[in-house]
Design a protein around this motif. Structure first.
Motif, PDB file in Angstrom:
ATOM      1  N   ILE A  96       0.837  -1.198   0.000  1.00 31.24           N
ATOM      2  CA  ILE A  96       0.000   0.000   0.000  1.00 31.24           C
ATOM      3  C   ILE A  96       0.873   1.249   0.000  1.00 31.24           C
ATOM      4  O   ILE A  96       0.627   2.201  -0.748  1.00 31.24           O
ATOM      5  N   ARG A  97       1.903   1.239   0.837  1.00 32.49           N
ATOM      6  CA  ARG A  97       2.799   2.398   0.892  1.00 32.49           C
ATOM      7  C   ARG A  97       3.484   2.628  -0.461  1.00 32.49           C
ATOM      8  O   ARG A  97       3.655   3.769  -0.889  1.00 32.49           O
ATOM      9  N   ALA A  98       3.848   1.560  -1.155  1.00 33.65           N
ATOM     10  CA  ALA A  98       4.494   1.700  -2.463  1.00 33.65           C
ATOM     11  C   ALA A  98       3.574   2.414  -3.449  1.00 33.65           C
ATOM     12  O   ALA A  98       4.032   3.223  -4.269  1.00 33.65           O
ATOM     13  N   ARG A  99       2.288   2.151  -3.396  1.00 28.83           N
ATOM     14  CA  ARG A  99       1.352   2.810  -4.300  1.00 28.83           C
ATOM     15  C   ARG A  99       1.202   4.291  -3.948  1.00 28.83           C
ATOM     16  O   ARG A  99       1.090   5.139  -4.843  1.00 28.83           O
ATOM     17  N   TYR A 100       1.193   4.595  -2.657  1.00 28.64           N
ATOM     18  CA  TYR A 100       1.184   5.993  -2.242  1.00 28.64           C
ATOM     19  C   TYR A 100       2.442   6.709  -2.734  1.00 28.64           C
ATOM     20  O   TYR A 100       2.386   7.838  -3.240  1.00 28.64           O
ATOM     21  N   LYS A 101       3.581   6.067  -2.574  1.00 29.65           N
ATOM     22  CA  LYS A 101       4.840   6.695  -2.996  1.00 29.65           C
ATOM     23  C   LYS A 101       4.864   6.924  -4.501  1.00 29.65           C
ATOM     24  O   LYS A 101       5.321   7.972  -4.970  1.00 29.65           O
ATOM     25  N   GLN A 102       4.374   5.962  -5.262  1.00 27.32           N
ATOM     26  CA  GLN A 102       4.372   6.105  -6.714  1.00 27.32           C
ATOM     27  C   GLN A 102       3.523   7.301  -7.143  1.00 27.32           C
ATOM     28  O   GLN A 102       3.913   8.066  -8.025  1.00 27.32           O
ATOM     29  N   ARG A 104       2.805   9.913  -5.176  1.00 29.06           N
ATOM     30  CA  ARG A 104       3.489  11.134  -4.715  1.00 29.06           C
ATOM     31  C   ARG A 104       4.570  11.542  -5.701  1.00 29.06           C
ATOM     32  O   ARG A 104       4.685  12.714  -6.062  1.00 29.06           O
ATOM     33  N   PHE A 105       5.365  10.583  -6.173  1.00 28.53           N
ATOM     34  CA  PHE A 105       6.389  10.900  -7.164  1.00 28.53           C
ATOM     35  C   PHE A 105       5.749  11.512  -8.411  1.00 28.53           C
ATOM     36  O   PHE A 105       6.252  12.489  -8.971  1.00 28.53           O
ATOM     37  N   ALA A 106       4.634  10.929  -8.849  1.00 27.12           N
ATOM     38  CA  ALA A 106       3.969  11.417 -10.052  1.00 27.12           C
ATOM     39  C   ALA A 106       3.466  12.846  -9.869  1.00 27.12           C
ATOM     40  O   ALA A 106       3.585  13.680 -10.774  1.00 27.12           O
ATOM     41  N   VAL A 124       2.113  10.134   3.269  1.00 22.69           N
ATOM     42  CA  VAL A 124       3.220   9.289   2.825  1.00 22.69           C
ATOM     43  C   VAL A 124       4.387   9.385   3.801  1.00 22.69           C
ATOM     44  O   VAL A 124       5.047   8.382   4.113  1.00 22.69           O
ATOM     45  N   ALA A 125       4.662  10.575   4.295  1.00 20.56           N
ATOM     46  CA  ALA A 125       5.755  10.758   5.248  1.00 20.56           C
ATOM     47  C   ALA A 125       5.501   9.979   6.534  1.00 20.56           C
ATOM     48  O   ALA A 125       6.400   9.312   7.065  1.00 20.56           O
TER      49      ALA A 125
END
Length: 303
Positions: A96-102, A104-106, A124-125
């Motif tokens: 789940i965190r990986a999807r949030y990070k992706q 956020r990067f976008a 995310v932080a």
């Protein structure tokens, strides 16, 4: 979430389950160091506004497809009560965190402000701090960040996050390219500055992670060799830096290092990869569409 896609990307696009799975597989590999990896020649740099729009749309859909607010709230609740998660729950949390990070990067990459909205980036932080805390068995930190994450998963805050995302506006192609050039220039200045703190190292890694995210998304949408090779080259740097940052956080948590003050030289294997990357990506070709990286050797990961 349609409003995010229609307002932030200006069109509706439905991605197949196969495309979403391909992006998931790319994200799962974004810190894996290949045995042999080299920069592509030429480096694919140009990106049209239509391509940016598709990248952002895919990242929004990727986030929607794998984000379960209730599940994350339950995971945070378990951490508050017990201080840790069983292995299968750790995997769910990571995904789940990986999807949030992706996403956020976008938002940072393609948004006009090049900054994720406040509540979203704060979520995310907190997820990252919470993960570091339970990995390193810091019970009080787990309690605080776990309670904060449960609050962020409450429906009123969730609705505020969605409202923030609906207000994101896409940058144009020139702005996107200029932003990425500034990012590589920041890396170059950091490399020239000598020893770094843990925090400065983390900032450098975030720049690399954003570029990994970009090329992971592009190669998912456009399976092309140079996009794939650029993704893998960046993933090698990201993986090496990620492992080192985990050690820095652990040392800081144990009181063996001041994360914000103590300086250290970059390891040679990380430094030479970053130098190769910045040298190639700041040496613009006359056409402006690609950057040549002729003569770059294959870079072997450290033993």
């Amino acid at each position: 979430m349609r409003s995010i896609r229609s307002r932030a990307t200006n069109r509706e696009e439905v991605f197949t389950p196969e495309t979403l799975e391909a992006l998931f597989e790319a994200v799962e590999m974004d810190d894996v160091v290949d045995p042999v990896v080299s920069l592509p020649d030429p480096i694919p740099v140009d990106c049209t506004e239509a391509e940016m729009r598709r990248c952002l749309s895919l990242c929004v859909e990727f986030w929607r497809a794998g984000t379960d607010r209730g599940a994350m709230r339950d995971l945070a609740g378990t951490l508050v009560l017990t201080g840790d998660l069983p292995q299968d729950a750790r995997v769910r949390y990571k995904h789940i965190r990986a999807r949030y990070k992706q996403l956020r990067f976008a938002l940072v990459l393609y948004g006009r402000r090049h900054k994720a909205p406040l509540l979203f980036r704060s979520t995310v932080a907190v997820m990252g701090h919470l993960q570091d805390s339970f990995r390193n068995r810091r019970r009080l930190a787990v309690l605080g960040y776990g309670m904060a994450l449960r609050l962020m998963m409450a429906r009123p805050v969730w609705m505020a996050v969605l409202w923030e995302l609906r207000r994101v506006r896409l940058d144009d192609a020139d702005g996107f390219l200029a932003f990425r050039r500034r990012e590589f220039a920041r890396l170059g200045r950091a490399l020239a500055g000598g020893p770094v703190t843990g925090h400065a190292f983390h900032v450098m890694r975030k720049i690399v992670s954003r570029q990994v995210s970009y090329y992971d998304t592009r190669r998912t949408l456009e399976p092309e060799e140079n996009l794939y090779r650029m993704s893998r080259f960046l993933s090698a740097i990201n993986g090496l830096m990620g492992s080192m940052h985990d050690d820095l956080v652990e040392q800081a948590g144990a009181g063996h290092r001041d994360y914000h003050r103590d300086r250290f030289p970059l390891p040679e294997d990380i430094g030479r990869r970053l130098e190769a990357l910045t040298a190639a990506c700041l040496g613009e070709s006359p056409t402006g569409a690609v950057i040549a990286a002729r003569g770059m050797p294959s870079l072997q990961p450290a033993e």
